[in-house]
Enzyme design. Structure first.
Site, mmCIF file in Angstrom:
data_model
loop_
_atom_site.group_PDB
_atom_site.id
_atom_site.type_symbol
_atom_site.label_atom_id
_atom_site.label_comp_id
_atom_site.label_asym_id
_atom_site.label_seq_id
_atom_site.Cartn_x
_atom_site.Cartn_y
_atom_site.Cartn_z
ATOM 1 N N ASP A 226 0.830 -1.204 0.000
ATOM 2 C CA ASP A 226 0.000 0.000 0.000
ATOM 3 C C ASP A 226 0.868 1.258 0.000
ATOM 4 O O ASP A 226 0.621 2.206 -0.758
ATOM 5 C CB ASP A 226 -0.922 -0.029 1.221
ATOM 6 C CG ASP A 226 -1.728 1.243 1.363
ATOM 7 O OD1 ASP A 226 -2.618 1.479 0.529
ATOM 8 O OD2 ASP A 226 -1.467 2.019 2.304
ATOM 9 N N GLU B 131 -1.908 -5.278 -3.708
ATOM 10 C CA GLU B 131 -0.940 -4.573 -2.854
ATOM 11 C C GLU B 131 0.125 -5.533 -2.338
ATOM 12 O O GLU B 131 1.313 -5.180 -2.270
ATOM 13 C CB GLU B 131 -1.666 -3.896 -1.690
ATOM 14 C CG GLU B 131 -2.526 -2.719 -2.125
ATOM 15 C CD GLU B 131 -3.326 -2.101 -1.002
ATOM 16 O OE1 GLU B 131 -3.713 -0.930 -1.139
ATOM 17 O OE2 GLU B 131 -3.588 -2.792 0.019
#
EC number: 3.1.26.3
Length: 226
Positions: free
Chosen positions: A45, A117
């Site tokens: 992320d 992610e």
């Protein structure tokens, strides 16, 4: 997982792993194993946010901070990542527990987005920041082409807040009304309280954030702003 299957996924991703265990780890949901992908998701992320921010900074030299923030939010939000995952047919490669499999976890937006992610982090750990940057920009190439810096519309919550501030009104207050469904498939009802309006504005969505945005949009309509 079958090496031939893993090879096919790596072709979709555009990267061949030196340590294939990292990719397997990235594909493992917490429902399937204690060795799941949530730590990789956390790292991925941050990497994604940095790389997209850097790309926007260089692509749009005249754009202000607010515009870049809105464009980044659009590019890194869950449904965008889930779209990328769908392009890779990622759902069929995920390692899920039996409960998640039965409930359709392989096509759930949040699970797909989290896996993307995690894959970003696994590529970084297997190589370096320059390689993962090249891969991400390849994934986003067409999306960057479609971005319109002058047409990036602010989200309803931001528009509502700015409108109320321009009128010197208090900011809206959002509260949870009800939550329906199982933990993995919930529907949220959000109430939005605005000074000067006797009724509460209601928003519904698959997450608290989406329900708040829906409530804000309904408030803008009620205030005849839109």
């Amino acid at each position: 997982m079958n090496p031939i299957v893993m090879k096919k996924l790596q072709k979709f991703i555009g990267y061949t792993f030196t340590n294939i265990t990292l990719l397997k780890h990235a594909l493992t949901h917490r429902s399937a194993s204690s060795q799941h992908n949530e730590r990789l998701e956390f790292l991925g992320d941050s990497i994604l946010s940095f790389i997209i921010a850097k790309a926007l900074y260089h692509h749009f030299p005249k754009m202000n901070e607010g515009g870049m923030s809105r464009m980044r939010a659009t590019l890194v939000r869950g449904n965008t990542l889930a779209e990328i995952a769908t392009e890779f047919s990622l759902g069929k490669y995920l390692q899920l527990g039996q409960g998640e499999k039965k409930s359709g976890g392989f096509k759930r937006e949040s699970i797909l987005a989290n896996a993307i992610e995690a894959i970003i982090a696994s590529i970084f750990l297997d190589s370096n920041i320059y390689t993962v940057e090249r891969i991400i920009l390849y994934w986003y190439k067409n999306r960057f082409k479609k971005m319109n810096p002058t047409g990036t519309k602010k989200d309803p919550k931001t528009r509502l807040q700015e409108y109320l501030q321009s009128k010197h009104f208090s900011l809206p207050i959002y509260s949870i009304g009800q939550i329906y469904g199982e933990a993995h498939n919930q529907i949220f009802t959000i109430y939005c309280k605005i000074d000067g309006l006797s009724e509460l504005l209601i928003g519904i969505g698959a997450s608290r954030r989406k329900a708040e945005q829906d409530a804000a949009q309904n408030a803008l309509i009620r205030l005849e702003v839109e």
